[in-house]
Design an enzyme around this catalytic site. Structure first.
Site, PDB file in Angstrom:
ATOM      1  N   HIS A 166       0.807  -1.215   0.000  1.00 36.17           N
ATOM      2  CA  HIS A 166       0.000   0.000   0.000  1.00 36.17           C
ATOM      3  C   HIS A 166       0.841   1.266   0.000  1.00 36.17           C
ATOM      4  O   HIS A 166       0.309   2.379  -0.101  1.00 36.17           O
ATOM      5  CB  HIS A 166      -0.920  -0.025   1.228  1.00 36.17           C
ATOM      6  CG  HIS A 166      -2.110   0.852   1.106  1.00 36.17           C
ATOM      7  ND1 HIS A 166      -2.413   1.841   2.015  1.00 36.17           N
ATOM      8  CD2 HIS A 166      -3.080   0.915   0.174  1.00 36.17           C
ATOM      9  CE1 HIS A 166      -3.517   2.465   1.659  1.00 36.17           C
ATOM     10  NE2 HIS A 166      -3.942   1.921   0.541  1.00 36.17           N
ATOM     11  N   HIS A 195      -8.927  10.851   0.159  1.00 34.29           N
ATOM     12  CA  HIS A 195      -8.158   9.617   0.091  1.00 34.29           C
ATOM     13  C   HIS A 195      -6.859   9.803   0.868  1.00 34.29           C
ATOM     14  O   HIS A 195      -6.104   8.864   1.079  1.00 34.29           O
ATOM     15  CB  HIS A 195      -7.870   9.255  -1.374  1.00 34.29           C
ATOM     16  CG  HIS A 195      -7.325   7.874  -1.544  1.00 34.29           C
ATOM     17  ND1 HIS A 195      -5.991   7.624  -1.747  1.00 34.29           N
ATOM     18  CD2 HIS A 195      -7.935   6.661  -1.523  1.00 34.29           C
ATOM     19  CE1 HIS A 195      -5.794   6.316  -1.861  1.00 34.29           C
ATOM     20  NE2 HIS A 195      -6.949   5.707  -1.722  1.00 34.29           N
ATOM     21  N   LYS A 225       3.002   4.363  -1.134  1.00 31.62           N
ATOM     22  CA  LYS A 225       2.948   5.228  -2.311  1.00 31.62           C
ATOM     23  C   LYS A 225       4.128   6.196  -2.234  1.00 31.62           C
ATOM     24  O   LYS A 225       4.133   7.123  -1.428  1.00 31.62           O
ATOM     25  CB  LYS A 225       1.611   5.973  -2.345  1.00 31.62           C
ATOM     26  CG  LYS A 225       0.424   5.015  -2.493  1.00 31.62           C
ATOM     27  CD  LYS A 225      -0.890   5.681  -2.165  1.00 31.62           C
ATOM     28  CE  LYS A 225      -2.038   4.721  -2.420  1.00 31.62           C
ATOM     29  NZ  LYS A 225      -2.007   3.533  -1.530  1.00 31.62           N
ATOM     30  N   LYS A 282      -4.605  10.415   4.259  1.00 38.73           N
ATOM     31  CA  LYS A 282      -4.669   9.893   5.619  1.00 38.73           C
ATOM     32  C   LYS A 282      -3.750  10.733   6.489  1.00 38.73           C
ATOM     33  O   LYS A 282      -2.547  10.865   6.192  1.00 38.73           O
ATOM     34  CB  LYS A 282      -4.215   8.433   5.689  1.00 38.73           C
ATOM     35  CG  LYS A 282      -5.083   7.460   4.882  1.00 38.73           C
ATOM     36  CD  LYS A 282      -4.554   7.278   3.503  1.00 38.73           C
ATOM     37  CE  LYS A 282      -5.215   6.117   2.794  1.00 38.73           C
ATOM     38  NZ  LYS A 282      -5.770   6.449   1.487  1.00 38.73           N
TER      39      LYS A 282
END
Length: 612
Positions: free
Chosen positions: A270, A498, A272, A500
């Site tokens: 996950h 999107h 990025k 966090k």
């Protein structure tokens, strides 16, 4: 069995009361449970939410898993259903659901709590009035959006920068540009084309770490002069999903792949991150966006962009170029955790550059079970260690709220003591070397149904907010912590998050004790969970973020920037992406649940949401 809460009444089947079937803590490998090919079709009642499973046949499309199928929550969904006022709508939709497509939902929540869902969401389409011939595919045509092919309007000519934008060089924290906003709210924000443009360096080679990829779209984001420069894709796809990803790249011989090892069930890659190697130096970008168009279009995303790191003089020592935050050491340790030969040349390149200007701390997660001092290398125990060592106790700190903001939610357990307060909250409330005191307020930001309905994308924005009914109905206690997504200060109230972020804020919401932007959602898979009487921590996924602490900026606290747009290059205020103080859910508000229907009111595009 039924449970009541201020956010609705749920009827829960006995099978949904069971704890999720996860691998035993002592095992290092485990096979995931088979995915349900025929999940229930829940029915949404106007006043109370009644979950009544009904059989549904799966469609071929709904069983597709993988990056290509997911392209984005917005790009590759089927067309939503237009709002109708017919009294027979509910019955019609129930029939369509039973005759049409089903959902490929796993029985476990932890394999889909990362916020980026790789299964395609199938929404039923209205039956055509007359038979229609299948439209031939046009090679250069964009993939379908949830609103049809005309939804992705072209950005205005001045949307992409032609000169170096005015950026906040103090914190180097930026939001993405959002199509459809007043121009001032994109001033100082960045699009992927801006990041990859010659304005920031003459690119020689790059690495793209991510979860979802649209390779053709990604290649187009590089400027023409850099479009054939080597790109390494670091991904977590396996089997069919991997085959589809490789197939996407066939037209692009300069694209290579590195598969991240995922040895623990329900883990995902996950992280990025971009590594950009220039003629002039080297740059790191840690962000929250997938490499798909929808993630850079009308969602709120965030990123940290490093300074341009210059090359060290030849013959420099192995410890040269380190920052006060040990960012270089930690980045190298993170990359070495992949145990991938494809990354060895990048590890060497980083060693040859000067990263001393970095003022943030790196917080990563890598899959594994860790004991002893290794427990503090990754996940929330890494965050706890940094907060313990690099923040200071604050008088009255017990009144400083903790805020967590995310786009997906994993299984927390039957009550807050199982993980949230017993483990994760203790990390978030750490301030220096003070002993643990009474818990401060905890505010969790997650969009409500109304936030999604009135968003720029409408209901399809909820495809990137994958909180499932199966998880939600087992943790109604969690919803009392929830707050709305409101971001008027950044102009992004209708651009669903999107991003966090996690932070500690003063009681008057004017100061920050620390701030974190990360890929990690609210889940044990992302942050890790203690096992074996707290002697071991288990992490399922790869994640990455950066932590800002005031001491690294010669401050005691960060002032909150009340008006971060248009951006000032030297503002000392921190640009929190949403409004403070957060807005509590009212008794009428419900958290967005992505796999139940919403047909009582149309969204901003006149659609309703009817997953089958």
């Amino acid at each position: 069995m039924s449970q009541d809460s201020q956010h609705g009444k749920w009827t829960i089947s006995s099978s949904d009361d069971d704890d999720e079937d996860l691998p035993p803590s002592g095992s290092t490998t485990s096979k995931p449970r088979p995915q349900s090919a025929s999940p229930p079709s829940p029915k949404l009642e106007p006043v109370s939410l009644e979950v009544k499973p009904e059989p549904a046949k799966p469609s071929v499309m709904s069983l597709l898993i993988g990056s290509e199928a997911r392209q984005s929550a917005a790009m590759n969904q089927m067309n939503p259903v237009k709002y109708e006022t017919s009294p027979s709508l509910a019955g019609k939709r129930k029939k369509e659901a039973s005759d049409g497509s089903g959902w490929a939902l796993s029985d476990s929540e932890d394999d889909a709590d990362d916020g980026d869902v790789k299964g395609r969401i199938d929404l039923p389409k209205k039956a055509p009035l007359s038979p229609q011939k299948k439209k031939p595919k046009v090679e250069n045509e964009r993939p379908p959006s949830p609103h049809g092919r005309l939804y992705y309007i072209e950005e205005p000519d001045d949307f992409f920068e032609s000169s170096i934008p005015c950026l906040n060089d103090t914190y180097r924290f930026y939001l993405n540009k959002v199509t459809g906003l007043d121009r001032k709210y994109n001033s100082g924000a960045l699009h992927i084309r801006d990041i990859l443009s010659p304005l920031f360096g003459t690119l020689k080679e790059s690495v793209q770490f991510n979860y979802c990829f649209d390779i053709a779209w990604m290649v187009k984001q590089y400027p023409p002069e850099f479009r054939d420069r080597p790109v390494l894709i670091v991904h977590g796809d396996k089997r069919e999903a991997k085959a589809r990803l490789l197939q996407q790249a066939q037209p692009f011989p300069h694209v290579r792949f590195c598969q991240a090892k995922l040895d623990i069930a329900f883990g995902t890659h996950h992280t990025k991150m971009m590594l950009l190697w220039y003629e002039e130096g080297f740059r790191v970008i840690i962000l929250t966006s997938n490499l798909i168009r929808a993630d850079w279009y009308q969602k709120t995303q965030g990123m940290w962009m490093s300074p341009l790191f210059p090359r060290l003089p030849k013959g420099s020592s192995t410890t040269a170029g380190e920052s006060p935050t040990f960012f270089k050491r930690d980045l190298l340790e993170y990359l070495m955790a992949y145990r991938a030969s494809e990354l060895e040349e990048w590890i060497q390149r980083i060693k040859e550059h000067d990263l001393s200007e970095t003022r943030v701390y790196l917080i990563g997660s890598t899959p594994g079970r860790y004991v002893g001092s290794d427990m503090e290398r990754w996940g929330h125990l890494r965050l706890r260690k940094l907060l313990h060592e690099h923040t200071q106790p604050i008088p009255g700190g017990e009144r400083w709220p903790v805020i967590g903001q995310f786009s997906s939610i994993g299984s927390m357990g039957v009550d807050k003591t199982k993980w949230l307060s017993g483990e994760f909250q203790r990390t978030l409330t750490t301030l220096g070397k003070s002993s643990h005191c009474s818990d401060p307020p905890l505010h969790l930001l997650y969009p409500s149904v109304e936030d999604v309905r009135t968003s720029l994308e409408g209901y399809p924005a909820g495809g990137s907010l994958p909180y499932s009914i199966q998880t939600a109905q087992k943790q109604l206690w969690l919803h009392s912590y929830f707050h709305r997504w409101k971001a008027d200060t950044t102009g992004r109230s209708h651009a669903m998050p999107h991003i966090k972020t996690y932070m500690r804020v003063s009681p008057d919401f004017t100061k920050l004790a620390w701030f974190l932007v990360t890929s990690s959602n609210l889940s044990k898979a992302a942050w890790g969970a203690l096992e074996k009487n707290n002697t071991q921590v288990m992490v399922r996924s790869y994640e990455l973020g950066v932590l800002y602490v005031p001491s690294a900026f010669d401050m005691k606290t960060f002032p909150v920037h009340k008006n971060p747009f248009p951006v000032s290059s030297s503002s000392s205020g921190f640009p929190v992406p949403f409004d403070l103080p957060p807005t509590c859910y009212t008794p009428k508000d419900q958290p967005w649940i992505w796999n139940i229907p919403y047909s009582q009111a149309p969204d901003t595009h006149g659609n309703i949401w009817v997953p089958s």
